[in-house]
Design an enzyme around this catalytic site. Structure first.
Site, mmCIF file in Angstrom:
data_model
loop_
_atom_site.group_PDB
_atom_site.id
_atom_site.type_symbol
_atom_site.label_atom_id
_atom_site.label_comp_id
_atom_site.label_asym_id
_atom_site.label_seq_id
_atom_site.Cartn_x
_atom_site.Cartn_y
_atom_site.Cartn_z
ATOM 1 N N GLY A 224 -12.841 0.313 -12.301
ATOM 2 C CA GLY A 224 -11.976 0.614 -11.169
ATOM 3 C C GLY A 224 -10.555 0.833 -11.633
ATOM 4 N N GLY B 223 -2.725 0.431 -9.055
ATOM 5 C CA GLY B 223 -1.456 1.104 -9.290
ATOM 6 C C GLY B 223 -0.929 0.927 -10.690
ATOM 7 N N MET B 224 -1.319 -0.159 -11.359
ATOM 8 C CA MET B 224 -0.793 -0.433 -12.688
ATOM 9 C C MET B 224 -1.608 0.202 -13.798
ATOM 10 S SD MET B 224 0.216 -4.459 -12.318
ATOM 11 C CE MET B 224 0.950 -4.539 -13.948
ATOM 12 N N GLY B 225 -2.925 0.248 -13.622
ATOM 13 C CA GLY B 225 -3.742 0.730 -14.718
ATOM 14 C C GLY B 225 -5.207 0.851 -14.347
ATOM 15 N N LYS C 128 -7.943 -4.355 -18.853
ATOM 16 C CA LYS C 128 -6.993 -3.589 -18.050
ATOM 17 C C LYS C 128 -6.065 -2.825 -18.984
ATOM 18 C CE LYS C 128 -3.642 -4.354 -14.327
ATOM 19 N NZ LYS C 128 -3.110 -5.417 -13.452
ATOM 20 N N ASP D 186 0.886 -12.712 -4.577
ATOM 21 C CA ASP D 186 0.120 -11.585 -4.032
ATOM 22 C C ASP D 186 -1.336 -11.986 -3.801
ATOM 23 O OD1 ASP D 186 -0.200 -9.023 -3.027
ATOM 24 O OD2 ASP D 186 -0.655 -8.131 -4.971
#
Length: 723
Positions: A29, A32-34, A50, A144
């Site tokens: 998957g 937004g970061m990677g 990641k 978060d």
């Protein structure tokens, strides 16, 4: 090469083939970061890797935040998160590898199967509350927490994605004007005072996550994030559809004032107490626990142990909305109970292992050994309820000697834990090293006291003492007490009398180790960490005997014998090998045995030719440095999932380690499998986190351990399956 398997297209779909030593497999998957890929370690561990998007890798601020994410994930790595295995935030494409965890996210579960039923909602909620308690103890605020960052694993929920978390003492501040978080699950202070966000914001998010899990929507819902932000700050939460008995608790979690919210521990206890099926939950993949009845602490389940429905495997590094994928077999599936309810029950059963009778509301009476020769468990408290810190002990067949916060030393009888004597009850509180029996006396150096004392082990009377506040370290080595100055000067005292034996000039920064029947050893790394010098001196007069320079940054492993074992680490503190140095003089052979994966914050103990290594995130590794024709080999590696482990102790065919929640774990020394564990022992107050976990000690067929609740306890080392 053919393109990597992917579950679908996504923006900026760069698909690197490699991240460090890991060959990337299918795409799990993206966020937004990677991008998150499946990968495998050399030993077969399934990993979620990641890899940062290329456009972000060129942004210095983003790199700083990714470094912070890696640091935060490592800091909390344990039973309630996905342990970090490896990372390189300085690579051209920064990456981080964590253990791959089977299970859907809470967001996927609710979307695919609807809201959780009442019993499962409580289990998941209790597990998440325990996770936050563990995360906050490590000094990290997640910031978060949301359904997409909760994995429903078989052994309970896991919190992932620490991309915007930060240590409470971090200097990296939120940039003015930036909205950091996910609006439906953000606390009011995250909109109003983002630089002042603390642990209470995570409790607010927990309340919102549980409302979503119970109803399929959040307590503040709108298509516009601006309207959501207004509702979070000004409106009451919509709790329609939440089970009635949970409404007061969730309303407290969603209080506008952070001071009005409960602690994670309060939430955990309330959810367990409210669960009508708590007594019928089951623990999976742990040895059977022996207890006096169905209501014993040992019979109670692990919080958050609800089943993880759905076969989709999920990356544990924060990619959101990961699509379903086929389940893959795992070469190593090690699961330990997180035992949230047992931790809560620890307040009720106090310091007892086998739940003996209570003495009029006080501490339970130690269970005495009987004439049948059976080793009975016992437990005693060694600190006041408001105190902090963990006792540290040594043991003989007859007695257990401990230092504890506010106490110089105490002798407990090995048979039943009765206190024989206590010395220095009013010394300053602190966490000293475990006492040592040497020269026929008990050698004690209390933390913060500034004096070394030698006590009579029978009476507790002081036989001699010495002012030590001007020294950098005090070590007991063989029959000597070594006073080490900051500049390396060494003064040796006779452990039996306190008389000076000799002085010598050593190297600044040396760590001193004794080899029984052999020389004293000084291990000194170079300033740049490129080499380490091992020097030997004669214990009778301090004469230099030999010196050997070894490559790398090395630290000694105790105890030493005919060989000295050392841990080899990099400048970031990750241990990647065990080094064996033969002590047959300066010409002794050197063997370097690599680990299959680096270990963060490693601790180790030697047992003959075998070195057992523990580290942050819970790995326990056995390395036989004489195996494979003298080349050495890693024998096994067990991922315990404990956030923190003590230095190990081996004996009676097992390896014993203490965990940060007060459990004592027993692992088969030959196979590396868990064969027993005791109940958690956490104090119910705020003083539960200790930076140091003393190692267990074995003597007389018993294993003695200490816990964050201030207790010292003894168990039969030969029968851990019955704990």
């Amino acid at each position: 090469m053919p393109p990597l398997r992917s579950t679908g297209a996504f923006p900026g779909a760069e698909q690197p083939e490699q991240a460090g030593q890991y060959r990337l497999e299918e795409c799990l998957g993206h966020g937004g970061m990677g991008v998150v890929h499946l990968a495998s370690s050399a030993s077969g561990l399934r990993l979620a890797v990641k890899v940062v998007h290329a456009e972000h890798a060129a942004d210095p601020e983003f790199r700083a935040r990714f470094r912070q994410e890696v640091a935060a994930a490592r800091r909390v790595s344990g039973a309630f998160t996905a342990p970090v295995v490896d990372a390189d935030p300085n690579a051209p494409r920064p990456w981080m590898a964590t253990l791959f965890i089977e299970g859907p996210t809470l967001a996927e579960e609710v979307k695919g199967h609807g809201p959780l039923d009442s019993a499962r909602l409580r289990r998941v909620g209790a597990g998440l509350a325990e996770a936050l308690r563990d995360i906050h103890r490590a000094g990290v605020v997640h910031r978060d927490l949301k359904p997409g960052n909760v994995l429903l694993a078989q052994d309970g929920p896991k919190v992932i994605d620490f991309g915007i978390s930060r240590p409470r003492d971090s200097e990296l501040r939120t940039e003015t004007g930036k909205l950091i978080g996910t609006p439906p699950f953000m606390a009011p202070e995250q909109f109003q005072r983002p630089r002042e966000v603390g642990p209470a914001a995570d409790v607010f998010a927990l309340g919102a996550v549980l409302v979503h899990a119970a109803t399929g929507r959040g307590p503040f819902d709108s298509d516009s994030p601006y309207i959501v932000a207004y509702q979070v700050v000004h409106d009451d939460p919509d709790l329609t559809g939440v089970p009635g008995d949970l409404v007061p608790l969730l309303r407290r979690c969603l209080a506008k004032d952070p001071a009005g919210r409960p602690s994670p521990y309060e939430v955990m206890v309330a959810l367990r107490a409210a669960s009508p099926s708590a007594a019928h939950d089951t623990q999976a993949h742990i040895p059977a626990q022996r207890g006096p009845g169905p209501d014993s602490a040992a019979a109670r389940p692990a919080a958050g142990s609800g089943e993880a429905e759905g076969a989709g495997g999920r990356a544990a590094t924060g990619a959101q909305a990961l699509p379903p994928r086929r389940s893959r077999p795992r070469r190593r599936a090690v699961r330990l109970a997180t035992a949230a309810c047992a931790a809560a029950a620890a307040a009720a059963v106090a310091f007892s292992v086998a739940a003996p009778g209570d003495r009029g509301g006080g501490a339970p009476a130690p269970a005495a050994n009987t004439a049948d020769g059976v080793l009975r468990p016992w437990s005693v408290p060694l600190r006041e309820a408001s105190g902090s810190g963990i006792p540290a002990c040594t043991a003989s067949a007859a007695a257990v000697f401990c230092t504890a916060p506010g106490t110089t030393a105490v002798r407990l009888e090995a048979g039943d834990g009765r206190t024989a004597w206590t010395a220095g009850a009013h010394t300053p509180a602190g966490e000293g090293e475990a006492p040592v029996l040497s020269g026929g006396l008990l050698q004690v150096t209390p933390s913060g006291d500034g004096r070394h004392r030698a006590l009579d082990p029978v009476s507790g009377e002081v036989r001699w003492e010495r002012e030590t506040s001007g020294y950098a370290a005090v070590r007991v080595a063989g029959g000597l007490v070594l006073l080490v100055s900051a500049d390396g000067r060494l003064e040796a005292l006779d452990a039996a009398t306190g008389a000076g034996r000799w002085t010598a000039r050593g190297r600044a920064g040396a760590q001193w180790v004794a080899s029984p029947g052999g020389p004293l050893l000084a291990v000194t790394p170079s300033d740049d960490g490129s080499a380490t010098t091992v020097g030997a001196v004669a214990p009778d007069d301090g004469r230099p005997l030999w010196e050997r320079r070894l490559d790398g940054l090395l630290s000694p492993v105790e105890p030493a014998g005919p060989v000295l074992h050392l841990l080899a680490s990099d400048l970031d503190g990750f241990t990647d090998a065990v080094v064996r140095l033969e002590l047959s003089g300066a010409g002794g052979s050197v063997t370097r045995v690599p680990l299959d994966a680096p270990v963060d914050q490693a601790q180790a103990a030697a047992h003959g030719d075998t070195v057992h290594v523990t580290g942050a995130g819970g790995p326990l590794i056995a390395v036989d440095t004489a195996a494979d024709g003298g080349r050495g080999a890693q024998v096994w590696r067990l991922e315990t999932s404990a956030a923190r482990l003590s230095r190990p102790a081996a004996g009676a065919g097992a390896v014993f380690v203490s965990s940060g929640d007060g459990r004592l774990l027993a692992v088969d020394a030959a196979r590396g499998t868990l064969v027993g564990q005791s109940d958690p022992r956490m104090h119910t107050g705020p003083n539960t986190f200790s930076p140091r976990l003393p190692a267990p000690v074995l003597a007389g067929g018993r294993v003695h351990a200490t816990a964050p609740d201030g207790s010292v306890f003894a168990l039969d080392a030969t029968a851990p399956g019955g704990w």
